[in-house]
Design a protein around this motif. Sequence first.
Motif, PDB file in Angstrom:
ATOM      1  N   ASN A 267       0.633  -0.724   0.073  1.00  0.00           N
ATOM      2  CA  ASN A 267      -0.422   0.186   0.080  1.00  0.00           C
ATOM      3  C   ASN A 267       0.987   1.336   0.055  1.00  0.00           C
ATOM      4  OD1 ASN A 267       0.645   0.441   2.892  1.00  0.00           O
ATOM      5  ND2 ASN A 267      -0.919  -0.973   3.220  1.00  0.00           N
ATOM      6  N   LYS A 268       0.377   2.253   0.342  1.00  0.00           N
ATOM      7  CA  LYS A 268       0.564   3.530  -0.263  1.00  0.00           C
ATOM      8  C   LYS A 268       2.239   3.551   1.357  1.00  0.00           C
ATOM      9  CE  LYS A 268      -1.478   6.650  -2.620  1.00  0.00           C
ATOM     10  NZ  LYS A 268      -3.009   7.947  -3.037  1.00  0.00           N
ATOM     11  N   LYS A 269       2.325   2.924   2.516  1.00  0.00           N
ATOM     12  CA  LYS A 269       3.220   3.062   3.242  1.00  0.00           C
ATOM     13  C   LYS A 269       3.919   1.421   4.010  1.00  0.00           C
ATOM     14  CE  LYS A 269       2.109   6.492   5.873  1.00  0.00           C
ATOM     15  NZ  LYS A 269       2.795   7.801   6.060  1.00  0.00           N
ATOM     16  N   PHE A 270       3.330   0.362   3.345  1.00  0.00           N
ATOM     17  CA  PHE A 270       4.415  -0.295   3.600  1.00  0.00           C
ATOM     18  C   PHE A 270       5.029  -0.976   2.083  1.00  0.00           C
ATOM     19  CE2 PHE A 270       2.488  -0.268   7.416  1.00  0.00           C
ATOM     20  CZ  PHE A 270       3.461   0.067   8.281  1.00  0.00           C
ATOM     21  N   SER A 271       5.830  -1.848   1.802  1.00  0.00           N
ATOM     22  CA  SER A 271       6.414  -2.688   1.292  1.00  0.00           C
ATOM     23  C   SER A 271       7.091  -4.076   1.295  1.00  0.00           C
ATOM     24  CB  SER A 271       7.347  -1.976  -0.329  1.00  0.00           C
ATOM     25  OG  SER A 271       8.500  -0.716   0.368  1.00  0.00           O
ATOM     26  N   LEU A 272       7.492  -4.824   0.567  1.00  0.00           N
ATOM     27  CA  LEU A 272       8.193  -5.787   0.735  1.00  0.00           C
ATOM     28  C   LEU A 272       9.540  -5.688   0.034  1.00  0.00           C
ATOM     29  CD1 LEU A 272       5.657  -8.969   1.494  1.00  0.00           C
ATOM     30  CD2 LEU A 272       6.785  -7.514   3.361  1.00  0.00           C
ATOM     31  N   ALA A 273      10.575  -6.303   0.266  1.00  0.00           N
ATOM     32  CA  ALA A 273      11.742  -6.123  -1.372  1.00  0.00           C
ATOM     33  C   ALA A 273      12.147  -7.725  -0.848  1.00  0.00           C
ATOM     34  CB  ALA A 273      12.936  -4.859  -0.088  1.00  0.00           C
ATOM     35  N   LEU A 274      12.971  -8.501  -1.599  1.00  0.00           N
ATOM     36  CA  LEU A 274      13.452  -9.444  -1.992  1.00  0.00           C
ATOM     37  C   LEU A 274      14.659  -8.869  -2.224  1.00  0.00           C
ATOM     38  CD1 LEU A 274      11.895 -12.303  -3.274  1.00  0.00           C
ATOM     39  CD2 LEU A 274      13.285 -12.419  -1.421  1.00  0.00           C
ATOM     40  N   GLU A 275      16.543  -8.945  -1.744  1.00  0.00           N
ATOM     41  CA  GLU A 275      17.300  -8.321  -2.338  1.00  0.00           C
ATOM     42  C   GLU A 275      18.322  -9.649  -2.312  1.00  0.00           C
ATOM     43  OE1 GLU A 275      17.948  -4.638  -0.641  1.00  0.00           O
ATOM     44  OE2 GLU A 275      19.844  -5.285   0.147  1.00  0.00           O
ATOM     45  N   ASP A 276      19.230  -9.324  -3.080  1.00  0.00           N
ATOM     46  CA  ASP A 276      20.792 -10.635  -2.518  1.00  0.00           C
ATOM     47  C   ASP A 276      21.922  -8.774  -2.647  1.00  0.00           C
ATOM     48  OD1 ASP A 276      22.670 -12.611  -2.838  1.00  0.00           O
ATOM     49  OD2 ASP A 276      22.975 -12.419  -4.957  1.00  0.00           O
ATOM     50  N   LYS A 277      22.358  -9.436  -2.129  1.00  0.00           N
ATOM     51  CA  LYS A 277      23.794  -8.216  -1.537  1.00  0.00           C
ATOM     52  C   LYS A 277      24.920  -8.432  -1.423  1.00  0.00           C
ATOM     53  CE  LYS A 277      24.630  -5.961   2.422  1.00  0.00           C
ATOM     54  NZ  LYS A 277      24.377  -4.706   3.519  1.00  0.00           N
ATOM     55  N   LEU A 278      26.168  -8.380  -1.921  1.00  0.00           N
ATOM     56  CA  LEU A 278      27.679  -9.382  -2.461  1.00  0.00           C
ATOM     57  C   LEU A 278      28.795  -7.774  -1.216  1.00  0.00           C
ATOM     58  CD1 LEU A 278      29.153 -11.375  -3.151  1.00  0.00           C
ATOM     59  CD2 LEU A 278      29.621  -9.955  -5.184  1.00  0.00           C
ATOM     60  N   THR A 279      29.194  -8.364  -0.792  1.00  0.00           N
ATOM     61  CA  THR A 279      29.937  -7.459  -0.388  1.00  0.00           C
ATOM     62  C   THR A 279      31.283  -7.850  -0.048  1.00  0.00           C
ATOM     63  OG1 THR A 279      28.721  -6.936   1.758  1.00  0.00           O
ATOM     64  CG2 THR A 279      31.145  -5.917   1.528  1.00  0.00           C
ATOM     65  N   PHE A 280      32.554  -7.148  -0.618  1.00  0.00           N
ATOM     66  CA  PHE A 280      33.995  -7.354  -1.432  1.00  0.00           C
ATOM     67  C   PHE A 280      34.621  -6.349   0.276  1.00  0.00           C
ATOM     68  CE2 PHE A 280      31.370  -7.014  -5.006  1.00  0.00           C
ATOM     69  CZ  PHE A 280      32.086  -8.189  -5.844  1.00  0.00           C
ATOM     70  N   SER A 281      35.238  -7.566   0.451  1.00  0.00           N
ATOM     71  CA  SER A 281      35.852  -7.105   2.311  1.00  0.00           C
ATOM     72  C   SER A 281      37.429  -7.213   1.705  1.00  0.00           C
ATOM     73  CB  SER A 281      35.055  -7.892   3.034  1.00  0.00           C
ATOM     74  OG  SER A 281      36.051  -9.133   2.932  1.00  0.00           O
ATOM     75  N   LYS A 282      38.250  -6.041   2.202  1.00  0.00           N
ATOM     76  CA  LYS A 282      39.925  -5.811   1.929  1.00  0.00           C
ATOM     77  C   LYS A 282      40.401  -6.731   2.777  1.00  0.00           C
ATOM     78  CE  LYS A 282      42.843  -2.482   0.077  1.00  0.00           C
ATOM     79  NZ  LYS A 282      43.703  -1.417  -0.193  1.00  0.00           N
ATOM     80  N   THR A 283      39.911  -7.651   2.730  1.00  0.00           N
ATOM     81  CA  THR A 283      40.698  -8.252   3.926  1.00  0.00           C
ATOM     82  C   THR A 283      40.504 -10.301   3.466  1.00  0.00           C
ATOM     83  OG1 THR A 283      40.795  -9.864   5.988  1.00  0.00           O
ATOM     84  CG2 THR A 283      38.437  -8.965   6.100  1.00  0.00           C
ATOM     85  N   ASP A 284      41.733 -11.533   3.892  1.00  0.00           N
ATOM     86  CA  ASP A 284      41.780 -12.293   3.827  1.00  0.00           C
ATOM     87  C   ASP A 284      41.184 -13.171   4.723  1.00  0.00           C
ATOM     88  OD1 ASP A 284      40.996 -15.301   1.982  1.00  0.00           O
ATOM     89  OD2 ASP A 284      43.502 -15.030   1.917  1.00  0.00           O
ATOM     90  N   LEU A 285      40.848 -12.842   6.771  1.00  0.00           N
ATOM     91  CA  LEU A 285      40.973 -13.514   7.588  1.00  0.00           C
ATOM     92  C   LEU A 285      39.166 -13.928   7.386  1.00  0.00           C
ATOM     93  CD1 LEU A 285      44.337 -11.747   8.596  1.00  0.00           C
ATOM     94  CD2 LEU A 285      44.234 -14.150   8.087  1.00  0.00           C
ATOM     95  N   LEU A 286      38.059 -12.723   7.072  1.00  0.00           N
ATOM     96  CA  LEU A 286      36.961 -13.439   7.899  1.00  0.00           C
ATOM     97  C   LEU A 286      36.239 -15.113   7.601  1.00  0.00           C
ATOM     98  CD1 LEU A 286      35.128 -11.274   4.538  1.00  0.00           C
ATOM     99  CD2 LEU A 286      34.962 -11.140   7.201  1.00  0.00           C
ATOM    100  N   ASP A 287      37.613 -15.770   7.593  1.00  0.00           N
ATOM    101  CA  ASP A 287      37.333 -17.638   7.641  1.00  0.00           C
ATOM    102  C   ASP A 287      38.276 -17.778   8.738  1.00  0.00           C
ATOM    103  OD1 ASP A 287      38.741 -16.875   5.923  1.00  0.00           O
ATOM    104  OD2 ASP A 287      37.946 -18.769   4.633  1.00  0.00           O
TER     105      ASP A 287
END
Length: 563
Positions: A267-287
């Motif tokens: 409606n004029k107030k509410f909406s739903l969203a499906l989204e895919d976000k990819l984040t590139f981090s400047k580190t190799d130690l997240l894992d």
Amino acid sequence: MASKKYVSIISLTFLLASAASQAQLGGTYDVQDSSVIPSKRLPQHTEFMANNYPYPAKPRNQWEIGLQVGAMDISGDVRNRFPGFGGALHARKALGYVFSLRGQLGVYTTKGLNFQPSYQWSKNTAWTSAGYAAGTPVFYNYKTNVYDLSLQGVVTLTNIRFHKAKSNFNLYMFGGIGGMIYDTKIDALKGDGTNYAADFQTIFNKYAATTDGFGYKNRKSIKKDLKNVLDGKYETQGETDNSQPKLFKKPFRPIFVAGAGAQFKLNKKFSLALEDKLTFSKTDLLDGQQWQENGVATSVAGFQSAPAQTRDFDTYNFFSLGINMAIGNKAVEPLWWLNPLDYAYNEVNKPRHMKLPKPVLDDADGDGITDQFDQEPNTPAGAPVDSHGVSRDTDGDGVPDYKDKELVTPTQCQPVDADGVGKCPPPACCDSLQKLIEEGGIKGKCKIGNLPSVTFKAKSITLSNDAKALLAAAASQIKNNPDCKIAVIGYCSSSKSEQQLSWDRVNAVISYLVDKEGVSQERFIFKYGEAGGDCNTVDLRDGTGEEGPTTVPAPHPNLRRGR
């Protein structure tokens, strides 16, 4: 299990998109509504409303705030065990109909586990600090918590529509920069403080002798054995790079984000969203691991070369479902829901504000009647015509007024000559009387001839255009016979209102002849309320030799007069 979850979410996406493609909302906001225009853009709005500037001012539009939840996983050197969980809050503001800015704060957690053993952990402080002997196989694992904050530019792809006003479905893409802090832990020790070296060696020996070894065919069995061994406490701090800056005592790294989404308006107030976000981090130690393995071996001998540092940085993905709410008073909905072409299309279809030029229609003879309606398209310049463009003939004698030298010719005096002048025969009964007049037998009679009668609409005292034309012709006769007096006679007197109406009509005729035609007031005899005539008629006749006043006071001046 994870693949089924993704299939379900994708199916829901297509279902919502199908429904949205069929649901078209109404038109957009009213561009003439000044209550939604911010004060700094009111000058433009004023110029637009005055048709001095063609573009309407951009309206004040609502903010959007939203909450997202979904699955998060890390792409690094250690396989993600299963999609983790994440949540995010955002605030979004449109800068235009296509571009908007969004600030987003995210919190995520996920776990990872390799089903293939590794020996090249000698430079990884998480494993060396746990007391593993050189040459012992280990199975990399981790649990990572990530906190990020980013500013994103969002581009709306579907709100500019050429064939419908707008819909409740929007596709968008976004990209931006920000920063993150993370905390990675390793499950390297048992609850009693000892490590898993013996357990890992047992699992290694079990599968090293098989045909597939540590290949994909055995991965489910290996993971099951590892889950039975690991206690899931993640008590050991993962490897960190001391050269990285710290924030809240955790490593801080810059990030770049990119992604896409689909938004579904409820409606004029509410909406739903499906989204895919990819984040590139400047580190190799997240894992918790940055050392490259030289391969998978089935014996200790296969892992004798020195470890090398990997060259790639870890990334993480967040696939989410969100609920959004538009906020703000005296504002239109967020601009990415509006079609900027809506105003222009509506004006073209049904103009409300557009300044249209006056239509110019041909009028060849210049009589004021356009050619398409002119039944006499060649009347001379200045000739009076009726609503059909036909030359007027006031007295109906067949000679148009612009040629008629006697504008009002009585019927008994017709036919007329080419100049519209008729010849009125004297009545047979009056030949002897006329002779006496000519010989002076009756004192004071003049030769003014017949004068017209003026007809009024019921209860009206207003002279019509035709009546004025008759009086204009009569005035000419009166002026040409300066020795004649004129009797102006009104009829009916059965009531006060009739008496007053008769007086008003006689007064209207005399006033017109005096004020408009310049005839002297002294030449008239004022008679009203007479019997024997039509109540709606005032007669003019030769009054020479008659006695009567030139003016008479109104009999009942306080009565309400008809118009």
